[in-house]
Design a protein around this motif. Structure first.
Motif, mmCIF file in Angstrom:
data_model
loop_
_atom_site.group_PDB
_atom_site.id
_atom_site.type_symbol
_atom_site.label_atom_id
_atom_site.label_comp_id
_atom_site.label_asym_id
_atom_site.label_seq_id
_atom_site.Cartn_x
_atom_site.Cartn_y
_atom_site.Cartn_z
ATOM 1 N N GLY B 19 -1.237 -6.395 -3.440
ATOM 2 C CA GLY B 19 -1.825 -5.856 -4.667
ATOM 3 C C GLY B 19 -3.291 -5.499 -4.446
ATOM 4 O O GLY B 19 -3.759 -4.434 -4.868
ATOM 5 N N SER B 20 -3.991 -6.383 -3.745
ATOM 6 C CA SER B 20 -5.420 -6.157 -3.489
ATOM 7 C C SER B 20 -5.633 -4.924 -2.612
ATOM 8 O O SER B 20 -6.529 -4.118 -2.868
ATOM 9 C CB SER B 20 -5.983 -7.400 -2.818
ATOM 10 O OG SER B 20 -7.002 -7.063 -1.926
ATOM 11 N N LEU B 21 -4.770 -4.765 -1.584
ATOM 12 C CA LEU B 21 -4.927 -3.622 -0.697
ATOM 13 C C LEU B 21 -4.766 -2.320 -1.466
ATOM 14 O O LEU B 21 -5.473 -1.335 -1.213
ATOM 15 C CB LEU B 21 -3.903 -3.687 0.430
ATOM 16 C CG LEU B 21 -4.134 -4.803 1.460
ATOM 17 C CD1 LEU B 21 -3.016 -4.827 2.469
ATOM 18 C CD2 LEU B 21 -5.462 -4.621 2.137
ATOM 19 N N LYS B 22 -3.843 -2.332 -2.419
ATOM 20 C CA LYS B 22 -3.638 -1.118 -3.219
ATOM 21 C C LYS B 22 -4.899 -0.787 -4.014
ATOM 22 O O LYS B 22 -5.312 0.375 -4.088
ATOM 23 C CB LYS B 22 -2.445 -1.314 -4.160
ATOM 24 C CG LYS B 22 -1.118 -1.088 -3.445
ATOM 25 C CD LYS B 22 0.068 -1.360 -4.360
ATOM 26 C CE LYS B 22 1.351 -1.329 -3.567
ATOM 27 N NZ LYS B 22 2.433 -2.074 -4.246
ATOM 28 N N LEU B 32 -10.819 -2.666 7.323
ATOM 29 C CA LEU B 32 -10.888 -2.682 8.789
ATOM 30 C C LEU B 32 -9.619 -3.259 9.394
ATOM 31 O O LEU B 32 -9.059 -2.734 10.340
ATOM 32 C CB LEU B 32 -12.094 -3.517 9.242
ATOM 33 C CG LEU B 32 -13.458 -2.929 8.956
ATOM 34 C CD1 LEU B 32 -14.536 -3.922 9.342
ATOM 35 C CD2 LEU B 32 -13.646 -1.621 9.708
ATOM 36 N N ASP B 33 -9.172 -4.384 8.859
ATOM 37 C CA ASP B 33 -7.984 -5.014 9.414
ATOM 38 C C ASP B 33 -7.452 -6.020 8.406
ATOM 39 O O ASP B 33 -8.168 -6.454 7.505
ATOM 40 C CB ASP B 33 -8.309 -5.720 10.738
ATOM 41 C CG ASP B 33 -7.069 -5.862 11.600
ATOM 42 O OD1 ASP B 33 -5.970 -5.527 11.102
ATOM 43 O OD2 ASP B 33 -7.191 -6.294 12.751
ATOM 44 N N VAL B 34 -6.180 -6.373 8.590
ATOM 45 C CA VAL B 34 -5.563 -7.389 7.753
ATOM 46 C C VAL B 34 -4.914 -8.390 8.693
ATOM 47 O O VAL B 34 -4.221 -8.005 9.624
ATOM 48 C CB VAL B 34 -4.499 -6.774 6.816
ATOM 49 C CG1 VAL B 34 -3.846 -7.852 5.988
ATOM 50 C CG2 VAL B 34 -5.119 -5.730 5.933
ATOM 51 N N LEU B 35 -5.190 -9.666 8.474
ATOM 52 C CA LEU B 35 -4.635 -10.701 9.346
ATOM 53 C C LEU B 35 -3.706 -11.593 8.528
ATOM 54 O O LEU B 35 -4.121 -12.114 7.480
ATOM 55 C CB LEU B 35 -5.763 -11.538 9.946
ATOM 56 C CG LEU B 35 -6.832 -10.694 10.643
ATOM 57 C CD1 LEU B 35 -8.119 -11.468 10.783
ATOM 58 C CD2 LEU B 35 -6.340 -10.216 11.978
ATOM 59 N N ASP B 44 2.492 -1.989 7.041
ATOM 60 C CA ASP B 44 2.215 -0.884 7.964
ATOM 61 C C ASP B 44 2.013 0.410 7.193
ATOM 62 O O ASP B 44 1.089 1.181 7.452
ATOM 63 C CB ASP B 44 3.388 -0.677 8.932
ATOM 64 C CG ASP B 44 3.532 -1.829 9.884
ATOM 65 O OD1 ASP B 44 3.020 -2.907 9.539
ATOM 66 O OD2 ASP B 44 4.148 -1.649 10.942
ATOM 67 N N LYS B 45 2.906 0.626 6.230
ATOM 68 C CA LYS B 45 2.870 1.855 5.458
ATOM 69 C C LYS B 45 1.604 1.900 4.613
ATOM 70 O O LYS B 45 0.946 2.940 4.508
ATOM 71 C CB LYS B 45 4.102 1.906 4.557
ATOM 72 C CG LYS B 45 4.920 3.173 4.754
ATOM 73 C CD LYS B 45 6.150 3.128 3.886
ATOM 74 C CE LYS B 45 7.221 4.028 4.474
ATOM 75 N NZ LYS B 45 8.499 3.847 3.782
ATOM 76 N N LEU B 46 1.274 0.754 4.017
ATOM 77 C CA LEU B 46 0.132 0.666 3.122
ATOM 78 C C LEU B 46 -1.165 0.954 3.873
ATOM 79 O O LEU B 46 -2.064 1.621 3.373
ATOM 80 C CB LEU B 46 0.100 -0.741 2.521
ATOM 81 C CG LEU B 46 -0.584 -0.899 1.181
ATOM 82 C CD1 LEU B 46 0.075 -0.032 0.149
ATOM 83 C CD2 LEU B 46 -0.533 -2.351 0.763
ATOM 84 N N LEU B 47 -1.258 0.459 5.104
ATOM 85 C CA LEU B 47 -2.485 0.652 5.878
ATOM 86 C C LEU B 47 -2.472 1.990 6.592
ATOM 87 O O LEU B 47 -3.441 2.347 7.254
ATOM 88 C CB LEU B 47 -2.628 -0.473 6.906
ATOM 89 C CG LEU B 47 -2.837 -1.857 6.298
ATOM 90 C CD1 LEU B 47 -2.831 -2.912 7.376
ATOM 91 C CD2 LEU B 47 -4.142 -1.916 5.531
ATOM 92 N N GLY B 48 -1.344 2.723 6.474
ATOM 93 C CA GLY B 48 -1.281 4.048 7.076
ATOM 94 C C GLY B 48 -1.266 4.013 8.594
ATOM 95 O O GLY B 48 -1.769 4.924 9.253
ATOM 96 N N TYR B 49 -0.691 2.952 9.147
ATOM 97 C CA TYR B 49 -0.635 2.870 10.611
ATOM 98 C C TYR B 49 0.349 3.891 11.150
ATOM 99 O O TYR B 49 1.429 4.093 10.598
ATOM 100 C CB TYR B 49 -0.177 1.471 11.048
ATOM 101 C CG TYR B 49 -1.258 0.439 10.954
ATOM 102 C CD1 TYR B 49 -2.584 0.814 10.716
ATOM 103 C CD2 TYR B 49 -0.968 -0.908 11.094
ATOM 104 C CE1 TYR B 49 -3.570 -0.151 10.627
ATOM 105 C CE2 TYR B 49 -1.951 -1.872 11.010
ATOM 106 C CZ TYR B 49 -3.255 -1.490 10.773
ATOM 107 O OH TYR B 49 -4.231 -2.424 10.683
ATOM 108 N N ARG B 50 -0.019 4.500 12.279
ATOM 109 C CA ARG B 50 0.932 5.373 12.949
ATOM 110 C C ARG B 50 1.952 4.500 13.669
ATOM 111 O O ARG B 50 1.697 3.342 13.974
ATOM 112 C CB ARG B 50 0.203 6.261 13.951
ATOM 113 C CG ARG B 50 -0.347 7.513 13.317
ATOM 114 C CD ARG B 50 -1.062 8.354 14.345
ATOM 115 N NE ARG B 50 -2.145 7.597 14.976
ATOM 116 C CZ ARG B 50 -2.440 7.668 16.263
ATOM 117 N NH1 ARG B 50 -1.734 8.437 17.045
ATOM 118 N NH2 ARG B 50 -3.441 6.977 16.775
ATOM 119 N N ARG B 51 3.112 5.103 13.965
ATOM 120 C CA ARG B 51 4.123 4.326 14.686
ATOM 121 C C ARG B 51 3.644 4.025 16.091
ATOM 122 O O ARG B 51 2.942 4.807 16.716
ATOM 123 C CB ARG B 51 5.434 5.103 14.738
ATOM 124 C CG ARG B 51 6.291 4.870 13.500
ATOM 125 C CD ARG B 51 7.594 5.591 13.618
ATOM 126 N NE ARG B 51 8.246 5.313 14.893
ATOM 127 C CZ ARG B 51 8.880 4.189 15.164
ATOM 128 N NH1 ARG B 51 8.956 3.248 14.261
ATOM 129 N NH2 ARG B 51 9.442 4.036 16.329
#
Lengths: 393, 182
Positions: B19-22, B32-35, B44-51
């Protein structure tokens, strides 16, 4: 979400054309070829066994997923169910082969006419004789038909009633089916296919046929799903579901290649004449098909479906499924023809026509069954999970 | 003390984290990063990471392995030390297949493992920096970037957004630790 499949004239006419082509090929093979109907009988037997195994694969698919308590397959569940409903027709077709056997109309199986002094076949007569063969055939098909009907009725009852007791019952049916299938699929492979070369045996044969059944069944499920999707049905079946079906096609092709190679390499390495005769026959008379079989059934799905994206593109999936279905037809051809028709066998209009006829008949039955019930099992407890499903790798 | 470069925000639950990331994405705040202690669904989708490209490394490794395995056996059995085994030809492809297969798997696996270790700066000799012991257990951490704007006003603004999303603890960090890890 109440969607019903309309088995309209749009589907009926192409399928009817296929069936007519099939019937014309049957007539042509019976009256215009001078080999005592051998070309008809061998093709008839081969296609019957192939189509029975494809429709059986539908129930295997359901049983595996039910026992694994998976949810994603729920949205396409009705398609393997409908495929399994072809089995009664398969029984009728198999009965024709049995009748031909009883009335001495064909000699697909060498053991029905053993030469005098053939001690190997005399010893095998306790198992390979016409009455026992017929009883076994009826037993396999009867058991499969009973269990698939039971499953189908249970599944349809759940459509009317959301009670969880029907869902719990699916596990029981699936468990019984898997055990019954594990034994009978191997035995059916020995009886219907391996006993065509009665002097030869391979302990891997049952597994080999089983892996072929999984591949061709999955390819058929994929094709039917894609056809329905293309004509606007089942919009909820998205790329995630296709991806998983593609994974199955990919993995089962590798399994098939693994078993094919295991069987080939052990026989090649051992180099015992009783065993190598099977491959010598195929490498001498059917050289091209032999290599096409391995090449098409392993390398095409392996390379075409390797990446994630290709499993999610319907056209790539459809292409691979068609290639695999044709490839496994060749595989069955190589299992049946060298031992039965021998050097006289060839692939011509009659073979292709009869296969198209079988395809038309199979799809006719499948679509007819699909039209009878809701296309999605909306009362299935995992249905919502299936809609929400997505897969990463 | 060096200028603060990023903010660490702690969360107790994965739902709160997502919820916070949104919210952060909506406000245009840099993540920067999520641990996390376990893979969080949809992150992955939320942070927009490429495959990941690790699969391609596996393919190349496997292809090299297959070529090496087959080539070496062919060289040994045909050229270097030909042996007559059961009267079979020196170049007997079926007997080379199992070893070729094993070499394919071995090379593909090694290629992927080493590519992963090198890319993520792990493995022997690496000194991983753990932001908080608790992220290996039950705590979720978001590292929020400040885009170089280290004015008190901006920091307070980001902090209030984070507070609004239910963050449990918020700490400011200097760039020293960041450069160590990234």
């Amino acid at each position: 979400m109440n969607t019903k499949f309309n088995f309209t004239i749009r589907y009926k006419i192409p399928l009817l054309i296929l069936i007519v082509i099939g019937l014309a090929s049957v007539v042509a093979s019976l009256f215009f070829s001078h080999d005592h109907g051998m070309r008809f009988w061998t093709n008839f037997h081969m296609n019957t066994v192939y189509i029975i195994f494809i429709s059986l694969a539908g129930m295997v698919f359901l049983a595996i997923h039910s026992l694994g308590t998976s949810g994603w397959q729920t949205s396409i569940q009705r398609i393997p169910e409908a495929m399994a409903m072809f089995l009664p027709v398969g029984l009728a077709l198999m009965l024709i082969v049995l009748i031909g056997m009883w009335f001495n109309l064909h000699h697909i199986f060498h053991w029905t006419h053993p030469e005098p002094g053939d001690t190997i076949l005399e010893l095998k007569k306790a198992y390979l004789n016409i009455p026992f063969f017929s009883i076994r055939t009826l037993f396999y098909l009867g058991g499969w038909i009973f269990l698939t009907r039971w499953w189908r009725n249970n599944s349809l009852r759940q459509d009317a009633n959301a009670d969880l007791k029907y869902f719990r019952k699916t596990n029981t049916i699936a468990g019984i089916f898997i055990v019954f299938f594990a034994i009978t699929s191997s035995m059916a492979a020995w009886d219907w296919l391996m006993s065509i070369d009665p002097h030869w045996f391979s302990t891997l044969y049952g597994w080999y046929v089983f892996s072929g059944l999984l591949v061709s069944g999955t390819a058929m499920i994929i094709l039917i799903v894609l056809v329905l999707r293309a004509s606007g049905y089942m919009p909820h079946v998205n790329k995630e579901h296709l991806h998983d079906l593609g994974k199955y096609l990919f993995a089962f092709s590798i399994l098939w290649a693994y078993l094919w190679f295991s069987q080939y390499m052990l026989i090649w390495y051992g180099n015992i004449p009783e065993e190598t005769v099977y491959f010598v026959e195929r490498l001498e008379g059917f050289n091209t098909l032999f290599f096409i079989n391995v090449g098409v059934n392993f390398f095409v799905p392996f390379l075409a479906l390797m990446t994630r994206n290709s499993k999610r593109i319907p056209i790539v999936l459809a292409f691979t499924a068609v290639v695999v279905l044709a490839g496994h037809w060749i595989d069955f051809y190589l299992m049946v023809m060298p031992g039965s028709a021998g050097a006289s066998s060839k692939i011509g209009f009659i073979e292709i026509g009869m296969t198209l006829g079988y395809l038309g008949l199979f799809l006719w039955i499948v679509f007819r069954v699909l039209a009878k019930a809701n296309l999605v099992p909306e009362n299935h407890p995992f249905f919502k999970e299936s809609l929400e499903y997505h897969t990463n790798y | 003390m060096a200028q603060p470069k990023y903010i660490k925000a702690y969360y107790d639950y994965d739902e709160k984290l997502v919820g916070s990331l949104k919210v952060l994405k909506e406000k245009g705040i840099e993540i920067l990063d999520v641990l996390t202690p376990f893979p969080v669904h949809g992150l992955d989708k939320l942070l927009g990471y490429r495959r990941s490209w690790i699969a391609r490394v596996g393919f190349i490794g496997g292809a090299i392995g297959a070529a090496c395995g087959l080539g070496f056996q062919a060289w040994v059995f045909v050229k270097d030390y030909p042996l007559n085994i059961g009267g079979k030809p020196f170049f007997s492809l079926p007997s080379f297949i199992p070893v070729t297969f094993e070499m394919t798997v071995l090379f593909a696996a090694f290629a992927m493992v080493f590519a992963f270790l090198i890319r993520s700066k792990m493995g022997p000799g690496a000194h991983p920096f753990i932001h908080d012991e608790k992220i290996t257990d039950d705590r979720f951490v978001v590292l929020v970037g400040l885009k170089g704007n280290t004015s008190d006003k901006n920091i307070e603004g980001v902090k209030s957004v984070l507070n609004g999303t239910g963050a449990r603890g918020i700490t400011l960090k200097a760039d020293v630790e960041l450069s160590k890890n990234y």
